[in-house]
Scaffold this motif. Structure first.
Motif, PDB file in Angstrom:
ATOM      1  N   GLU A   1       0.920  -1.262  -0.002  1.00 15.12           N
ATOM      2  CA  GLU A   1       0.105   0.121   0.236  1.00 15.12           C
ATOM      3  C   GLU A   1       0.834   1.127  -0.102  1.00 15.12           C
ATOM      4  O   GLU A   1       1.989   1.583   0.890  1.00 15.12           O
ATOM      5  CB  GLU A   1      -0.916  -0.092   1.292  1.00 15.12           C
ATOM      6  CG  GLU A   1      -1.626   1.316   1.565  1.00 15.12           C
ATOM      7  CD  GLU A   1      -2.694   1.552   0.410  1.00 15.12           C
ATOM      8  OE1 GLU A   1      -2.352   2.515  -0.361  1.00 15.12           O
ATOM      9  OE2 GLU A   1      -3.521   0.961   0.132  1.00 15.12           O
TER      10      GLU A   1
ATOM     11  N   GLU B   1      -0.149   4.346   0.468  1.00 16.68           N
ATOM     12  CA  GLU B   1      -0.639   5.373   1.435  1.00 16.68           C
ATOM     13  C   GLU B   1       0.029   4.901   2.820  1.00 16.68           C
ATOM     14  O   GLU B   1      -0.517   3.794   3.420  1.00 16.68           O
ATOM     15  CB  GLU B   1      -2.137   5.236   1.581  1.00 16.68           C
ATOM     16  CG  GLU B   1      -2.926   5.798   0.056  1.00 16.68           C
ATOM     17  CD  GLU B   1      -4.502   5.959   0.297  1.00 16.68           C
ATOM     18  OE1 GLU B   1      -4.791   6.414   1.486  1.00 16.68           O
ATOM     19  OE2 GLU B   1      -5.093   5.496  -0.578  1.00 16.68           O
TER      20      GLU B   1
ATOM     21  N   THR C   1       5.727  -0.015   0.049  1.00 14.54           N
ATOM     22  CA  THR C   1       5.030   0.917  -0.819  1.00 14.54           C
ATOM     23  C   THR C   1       5.126   0.824  -2.253  1.00 14.54           C
ATOM     24  O   THR C   1       4.354   1.564  -3.003  1.00 14.54           O
ATOM     25  CB  THR C   1       5.440   2.389  -0.273  1.00 14.54           C
ATOM     26  OG1 THR C   1       6.702   2.575  -0.383  1.00 14.54           O
ATOM     27  CG2 THR C   1       4.979   2.667   1.226  1.00 14.54           C
TER      28      THR C   1
ATOM     29  N   ASP D   1      -2.791  -3.065  -2.706  1.00  8.63           N
ATOM     30  CA  ASP D   1      -3.495  -1.993  -3.501  1.00  8.63           C
ATOM     31  C   ASP D   1      -3.252  -1.908  -4.989  1.00  8.63           C
ATOM     32  O   ASP D   1      -2.312  -2.508  -5.218  1.00  8.63           O
ATOM     33  CB  ASP D   1      -2.881  -0.510  -2.851  1.00  8.63           C
ATOM     34  CG  ASP D   1      -3.567   0.780  -3.541  1.00  8.63           C
ATOM     35  OD1 ASP D   1      -4.747   0.480  -4.070  1.00  8.63           O
ATOM     36  OD2 ASP D   1      -2.870   1.497  -3.434  1.00  8.63           O
TER      37      ASP D   1
ATOM     38  N   LYS E   1      -3.271   0.628  -7.537  1.00  4.52           N
ATOM     39  CA  LYS E   1      -2.569   1.489  -8.109  1.00  4.52           C
ATOM     40  C   LYS E   1      -1.284   2.063  -7.443  1.00  4.52           C
ATOM     41  O   LYS E   1      -1.213   2.437  -6.209  1.00  4.52           O
ATOM     42  CB  LYS E   1      -3.408   2.681  -8.231  1.00  4.52           C
ATOM     43  CG  LYS E   1      -4.264   2.631  -9.310  1.00  4.52           C
ATOM     44  CD  LYS E   1      -5.036   3.847  -9.767  1.00  4.52           C
ATOM     45  CE  LYS E   1      -5.873   3.794 -11.073  1.00  4.52           C
ATOM     46  NZ  LYS E   1      -6.204   5.163 -11.483  1.00  4.52           N
TER      47      LYS E   1
ATOM     48  N   LEU F   1      -7.143  -4.216  -1.898  1.00  4.82           N
ATOM     49  CA  LEU F   1      -7.758  -2.770  -1.077  1.00  4.82           C
ATOM     50  C   LEU F   1      -7.572  -1.754  -2.132  1.00  4.82           C
ATOM     51  O   LEU F   1      -6.537  -1.266  -2.513  1.00  4.82           O
ATOM     52  CB  LEU F   1      -6.892  -2.603   0.225  1.00  4.82           C
ATOM     53  CG  LEU F   1      -6.873  -3.739   1.029  1.00  4.82           C
ATOM     54  CD1 LEU F   1      -5.738  -3.128   2.358  1.00  4.82           C
ATOM     55  CD2 LEU F   1      -7.964  -4.181   1.975  1.00  4.82           C
ATOM     56  N   SER F   2      -8.807  -1.353  -2.586  1.00  7.02           N
ATOM     57  CA  SER F   2      -8.781  -0.437  -3.702  1.00  7.02           C
ATOM     58  C   SER F   2      -9.745   0.824  -3.462  1.00  7.02           C
ATOM     59  O   SER F   2     -10.768   0.472  -3.068  1.00  7.02           O
ATOM     60  CB  SER F   2      -8.805  -1.095  -4.957  1.00  7.02           C
ATOM     61  OG  SER F   2      -8.909  -0.061  -6.029  1.00  7.02           O
TER      62      SER F   2
ATOM     63  N   THR G   1     -13.453  -2.218  -0.687  1.00  7.74           N
ATOM     64  CA  THR G   1     -13.403  -0.985  -1.322  1.00  7.74           C
ATOM     65  C   THR G   1     -12.827  -0.042  -0.209  1.00  7.74           C
ATOM     66  O   THR G   1     -13.619  -0.263   0.854  1.00  7.74           O
ATOM     67  CB  THR G   1     -14.500  -0.662  -2.079  1.00  7.74           C
ATOM     68  OG1 THR G   1     -14.905  -1.530  -3.009  1.00  7.74           O
ATOM     69  CG2 THR G   1     -14.587   0.840  -2.694  1.00  7.74           C
ATOM     70  N   LYS G   2     -12.064   1.070  -0.551  1.00  9.76           N
ATOM     71  CA  LYS G   2     -11.697   2.202   0.236  1.00  9.76           C
ATOM     72  C   LYS G   2     -12.742   3.098   0.277  1.00  9.76           C
ATOM     73  O   LYS G   2     -13.311   3.277  -0.609  1.00  9.76           O
ATOM     74  CB  LYS G   2     -10.490   2.870  -0.076  1.00  9.76           C
ATOM     75  CG  LYS G   2      -9.262   1.698   0.243  1.00  9.76           C
ATOM     76  CD  LYS G   2      -7.982   2.644  -0.490  1.00  9.76           C
ATOM     77  CE  LYS G   2      -6.767   1.557  -0.602  1.00  9.76           C
ATOM     78  NZ  LYS G   2      -5.524   2.436  -0.921  1.00  9.76           N
TER      79      LYS G   2
END
Length: 224
Positions: free
Chosen positions: A7, A9, A31, A51, A53, A78-79, A100-101
């Motif tokens: 992830e 973020e 990351t 994630d 992207k 997790l998107s 989904t986030k």
């Protein structure tokens, strides 16, 4: 159990890692796509939270890599991309679940537990919490081997409580996960209170200890 969190973020990755570590998971956070590849080379993971992207690559390609290498780790995407086509692409590539986030950490924990149970417990669909036993395949709950008839919502509540035992769960998280996962309807505190009260009453009447604790102004905690 080792979990790899891919992830970009950083704050979210650290928040997820901190939360899951309280449940005795050993979490590694990266990351970058390249860092994820490196981590997969020297450590075996029970689950990968991914994630899609990433700054240097796409999560779908990482799923293909994991499947090509025949790694046993389960994958939860997790998107922030809440599109049907992307969900289908991720699942067809080999992801086990798609969240989904933004999401509730308690729901993520429940999904991680379910994924690990499916992948590593060799088809064992029986959950136990002290004297409470849940046969997930049969949707049956017993206490000291005596059947306890529950409504569908009471059953889902019990699963959710046990998956998050020891944690304070907000009413909002309960409403979203147990009622709103497939609906946009709002669930009032009174509805949640009534179902929790009925579940609690049935469990205690059947001989269970009273594990459901009310946390004033917040929600509930399922704990010994």
């Amino acid at each position: 159990m080792n979990i790899l969190i891919v992830e970009d973020e950083v704050d979210l990755a650290e928040e997820v890692a901190k939360y899951l570590s309280d449940f005795n998971y050993k979490c590694t956070t990266v990351t970058l796509y390249a860092s994820a590849l490196e981590s997969l080379n020297y450590c075996e993971y029970s689950a990968i939270l991914l994630d899609l992207k990433l700054p240097d690559g796409h999560g779908i390609d990482l799923i293909h890599h994991i499947k090509k290498k025949k790694l046993t780790a389960g994958i939860i995407v997790l998107s922030a991309i809440d599109e049907l086509d992307m969900r289908i692409k991720a699942l067809e590539a080999g992801a086990d679940d798609f969240l989904t986030k933004p999401f509730h950490l308690s729901e993520l924990n429940a999904r991680v537990k379910a994924l690990i149970r499916r992948n590593f417990h060799h088809g064992d669909n029986v959950l136990e919490y002290n004297e409470i036993k849940i046969d997930v395949a049969k949707l049956a709950v017993t206490i000291n081997d005596v059947n306890v008839p529950l409504t569908s919502k009471e059953y889902e509540l019990l699963l959710y409580f046990i998956a998050n035992a020891g944690k304070v769960i907000t009413k909002e998280a309960i409403g979203y996960t147990v009622w709103n996962h497939h609906s946009n309807m709002d669930v009032s505190s009174e509805i949640i209170y009534t179902h929790v009260k009925n579940l609690r009453k049935k469990l205690v009447a059947a001989g269970s200890n009273d594990y459901v604790k009310s946390v004033y102004g917040i929600g509930y905690k399922f704990d010994s």
